[in-house]
Design an enzyme around this catalytic site. Structure first.
Site, mmCIF file in Angstrom:
data_model
loop_
_atom_site.group_PDB
_atom_site.id
_atom_site.type_symbol
_atom_site.label_atom_id
_atom_site.label_comp_id
_atom_site.label_asym_id
_atom_site.label_seq_id
_atom_site.Cartn_x
_atom_site.Cartn_y
_atom_site.Cartn_z
ATOM 1 N N SER A 9 0.849 -1.190 0.000
ATOM 2 C CA SER A 9 0.000 0.000 0.000
ATOM 3 C C SER A 9 0.882 1.237 0.000
ATOM 4 O O SER A 9 1.691 1.442 0.903
ATOM 5 C CB SER A 9 -0.895 0.022 1.246
ATOM 6 O OG SER A 9 -1.432 1.328 1.411
ATOM 7 N N HIS A 27 -1.273 -1.756 -3.920
ATOM 8 C CA HIS A 27 -2.589 -1.490 -3.315
ATOM 9 C C HIS A 27 -2.767 0.032 -3.244
ATOM 10 O O HIS A 27 -1.936 0.729 -2.666
ATOM 11 C CB HIS A 27 -2.603 -2.116 -1.921
ATOM 12 C CG HIS A 27 -3.870 -1.924 -1.147
ATOM 13 N ND1 HIS A 27 -4.885 -2.857 -1.132
ATOM 14 C CD2 HIS A 27 -4.275 -0.913 -0.331
ATOM 15 C CE1 HIS A 27 -5.868 -2.433 -0.341
ATOM 16 N NE2 HIS A 27 -5.519 -1.259 0.157
ATOM 17 N N ASP A 70 -5.049 3.137 -2.168
ATOM 18 C CA ASP A 70 -6.119 3.565 -1.263
ATOM 19 C C ASP A 70 -6.685 4.910 -1.696
ATOM 20 O O ASP A 70 -6.055 5.950 -1.516
ATOM 21 C CB ASP A 70 -5.567 3.684 0.160
ATOM 22 C CG ASP A 70 -5.264 2.335 0.772
ATOM 23 O OD1 ASP A 70 -6.163 1.473 0.781
ATOM 24 O OD2 ASP A 70 -4.130 2.146 1.246
ATOM 25 N N MET A 107 -9.400 7.762 -1.165
ATOM 26 C CA MET A 107 -10.288 8.275 -0.111
ATOM 27 C C MET A 107 -10.846 9.625 -0.523
ATOM 28 O O MET A 107 -10.134 10.444 -1.099
ATOM 29 C CB MET A 107 -9.512 8.430 1.195
ATOM 30 C CG MET A 107 -8.796 7.164 1.640
ATOM 31 S SD MET A 107 -8.033 7.367 3.254
ATOM 32 C CE MET A 107 -7.002 5.888 3.324
ATOM 33 N N HIS A 117 -8.495 0.178 -3.821
ATOM 34 C CA HIS A 117 -9.361 0.063 -2.646
ATOM 35 C C HIS A 117 -10.057 1.414 -2.495
ATOM 36 O O HIS A 117 -9.461 2.383 -2.040
ATOM 37 C CB HIS A 117 -8.494 -0.276 -1.411
ATOM 38 C CG HIS A 117 -9.253 -0.332 -0.131
ATOM 39 N ND1 HIS A 117 -8.644 -0.307 1.105
ATOM 40 C CD2 HIS A 117 -10.589 -0.405 0.123
ATOM 41 C CE1 HIS A 117 -9.556 -0.363 2.062
ATOM 42 N NE2 HIS A 117 -10.744 -0.418 1.490
ATOM 43 N N MET A 131 -12.299 3.887 -0.871
ATOM 44 C CA MET A 131 -13.002 4.294 0.355
ATOM 45 C C MET A 131 -13.716 5.606 0.034
ATOM 46 O O MET A 131 -13.333 6.681 0.504
ATOM 47 C CB MET A 131 -11.990 4.434 1.508
ATOM 48 C CG MET A 131 -11.503 3.076 2.006
ATOM 49 S SD MET A 131 -9.929 3.159 2.886
ATOM 50 C CE MET A 131 -8.804 3.107 1.475
ATOM 51 N N MET A 180 -11.174 -5.429 6.619
ATOM 52 C CA MET A 180 -10.421 -4.337 7.262
ATOM 53 C C MET A 180 -10.143 -4.704 8.715
ATOM 54 O O MET A 180 -11.060 -5.022 9.470
ATOM 55 C CB MET A 180 -11.222 -3.036 7.242
ATOM 56 C CG MET A 180 -11.458 -2.408 5.891
ATOM 57 S SD MET A 180 -10.026 -1.754 5.018
ATOM 58 C CE MET A 180 -9.174 -0.797 6.235
ATOM 59 N N GLY A 203 -8.991 4.691 6.721
ATOM 60 C CA GLY A 203 -8.690 6.122 6.714
ATOM 61 C C GLY A 203 -7.216 6.452 6.820
ATOM 62 O O GLY A 203 -6.753 7.412 6.216
ATOM 63 N N PHE A 204 -6.483 5.638 7.566
ATOM 64 C CA PHE A 204 -5.083 5.977 7.809
ATOM 65 C C PHE A 204 -4.226 4.724 7.898
ATOM 66 O O PHE A 204 -4.696 3.671 8.353
ATOM 67 C CB PHE A 204 -4.952 6.763 9.126
ATOM 68 C CG PHE A 204 -5.742 8.035 9.115
ATOM 69 C CD1 PHE A 204 -5.192 9.202 8.598
ATOM 70 C CD2 PHE A 204 -7.050 8.057 9.586
ATOM 71 C CE1 PHE A 204 -5.939 10.373 8.556
ATOM 72 C CE2 PHE A 204 -7.802 9.228 9.543
ATOM 73 C CZ PHE A 204 -7.245 10.392 9.026
ATOM 74 N N GLY A 205 -2.962 4.879 7.496
ATOM 75 C CA GLY A 205 -1.999 3.804 7.679
ATOM 76 C C GLY A 205 -1.416 3.866 9.084
ATOM 77 O O GLY A 205 -1.662 4.815 9.834
ATOM 78 N N GLY A 206 -0.674 2.841 9.430
ATOM 79 C CA GLY A 206 0.067 2.849 10.683
ATOM 80 C C GLY A 206 -0.747 2.593 11.938
ATOM 81 O O GLY A 206 -0.271 2.819 13.043
ATOM 82 N N ASP A 263 -6.477 -6.045 5.348
ATOM 83 C CA ASP A 263 -5.939 -4.690 5.187
ATOM 84 C C ASP A 263 -5.971 -3.954 6.516
ATOM 85 O O ASP A 263 -7.042 -3.746 7.103
ATOM 86 C CB ASP A 263 -6.781 -3.946 4.140
ATOM 87 C CG ASP A 263 -6.171 -2.606 3.750
ATOM 88 O OD1 ASP A 263 -5.056 -2.289 4.204
ATOM 89 O OD2 ASP A 263 -6.846 -1.882 2.987
ATOM 90 N N GLY A 272 1.391 -1.513 4.377
ATOM 91 C CA GLY A 272 1.753 -0.142 4.024
ATOM 92 C C GLY A 272 2.951 0.329 4.818
ATOM 93 O O GLY A 272 4.098 0.236 4.382
ATOM 94 N N SER A 273 2.670 0.803 6.033
ATOM 95 C CA SER A 273 3.735 1.379 6.851
ATOM 96 C C SER A 273 4.838 0.362 7.146
ATOM 97 O O SER A 273 6.015 0.723 7.214
ATOM 98 C CB SER A 273 3.163 1.934 8.153
ATOM 99 O OG SER A 273 2.401 0.948 8.825
HETATM 100 C C1 DX5 Z 1 -6.341 2.143 5.504
HETATM 101 C C2 DX5 Z 1 -5.893 1.578 4.192
HETATM 102 C C3 DX5 Z 1 -4.762 0.632 4.276
HETATM 103 C C4 DX5 Z 1 -3.489 1.212 4.816
HETATM 104 C C5 DX5 Z 1 -2.748 0.127 5.503
HETATM 105 O O1 DX5 Z 1 -7.587 2.759 5.359
HETATM 106 O O2 DX5 Z 1 -6.961 0.910 3.563
HETATM 107 O O3 DX5 Z 1 -4.517 0.036 3.011
HETATM 108 O O4 DX5 Z 1 -2.655 1.759 3.860
HETATM 109 O O5 DX5 Z 1 -1.662 0.698 6.142
HETATM 110 P P1 DX5 Z 1 -0.897 -0.121 7.245
HETATM 111 O O6 DX5 Z 1 -0.311 -1.322 6.582
HETATM 112 O O7 DX5 Z 1 0.144 0.831 7.713
HETATM 113 O O8 DX5 Z 1 -1.878 -0.481 8.327
HETATM 114 ZN ZN ZN Z 2 -6.471 -0.254 1.749
#
Ligand code: DX5
Ligand code: ZN
Length: 236
Positions: free
Chosen positions: A14, A39, A41, A43, A72, A74, A144, A149-152, A182, A204-205
């Site tokens: 991601s 991937h 994302d 939004m 993906h 959102m 999910m 909404g956010f990574g990490g 995810d 992602g992170s």
């Molecule tokens: C969150 C995203 C994820 C996100 C995952 O809404 O859909 O794809 O990038 O990030 P990590 O791997 O850091 O949780």
């Molecule tokens: Zn995602």
């Protein structure tokens, strides 16, 4: 279109937490590190409290790699924009079952008609049963394990335990289609994910903040695969 369960866990990188100012290089980096998918994302600031990028950006980086692009979405109105994401070159398009129900079936049909993989995602609090009306149109179920909404964010182990294996069985016990997980995919959570027979791990992170992305990716995959094999043997 995914048809058989792959022998090993696939890793989808991601790019949400990558350096978006150098997005092309960040995609090349994931490719070189051994990622199986990119991937993406998307939004809209309505469905989730964050805004990222849209189909124009995806189109602009489509030529960077031959890796499949998993979108993906959102966004509140996937039905309104699905054509643009198909034109942008997405290989699969997954959106959320929580959107206005009237647009779900037509959008899935449109994705399938374009011969791409069609997916629905469930937020942590949404039961898998909400997918029942669409089973005939699904190639992908994206579970999910964080609030979108956010990574990490921290991985919700209880959600993974409750949904991943049931989603796999529901989609097709013989292994057709794919279950993606995810949110919080990383070496510390790879065992719990692998145990459930999950096909695709979004990370992602964990990848983009790793000092050595290739080593991290290989580690996550190895842990997931090691956890996965005994489960499948017991089941089979
Ligand atoms: C969150 C995203 C994820 C996100 C995952 O809404 O859909 O794809 O990038 O990030 P990590 O791997 O850091 O949780
Ligand atoms: Zn995602």
């Amino acid at each position: 279109m995914p048809s058989r369960r792959p022998a090993r866990a696939l890793i989808a990188a991601s790019i949400l937490d990558s350096d978006l100012g150098a997005l092309a290089d960040e995609i090349r980096r994931a490719d070189a590190a051994g990622a199986d998918r990119i991937h993406l994302d998307v939004m809209d600031g309505q469905f989730v409290p964050n805004i990222t990028f849209g189909w124009k950006t995806i189109e602009a980086v489509r030529r960077i790699t031959d890796l499949p692009f998993d979108a993906h979405l959102m966004i509140s109105e996937p039905g309104r924009w699905v054509e643009q994401f198909l034109d942008a070159g997405c290989d699969s398009i997954t959106f959320h079952v929580e959107v206005d129900a009237a647009q779900v079936r037509p959008a899935l049909v449109r994705i399938r008609d374009a011969r791409r993989s069609a997916g629905l995602s469930v937020k942590p609090g949404t039961p898998l049963g909400t997918l029942d009306p669409y089973r005939d149109l699904l190639d992908i179920v994206l579970v999910m394990t964080v609030e979108p909404g956010f990574g990490g964010q921290a991985f919700m182990a209880d959600v993974a335990a409750a949904k991943l294996a049931p989603a796999r069985a529901w989609l097709d016990p013989a292994g057709a289609g794919e279950v993606q997980v995810d949110g919080g995919g990383r070496r510390e959570t790879a065992e719990a994910i692998g145990r459930e027979g999950t096909d695709v791990i979004v990370a992602g992170s964990a990848l983009y903040r790793a000092p050595d992305m290739a080593a991290e990716l290989a580690r996550i995959r190895a842990i997931a695969d090691a956890a996965r094999t005994p489960t499948l043997e017991r089941a089979g």
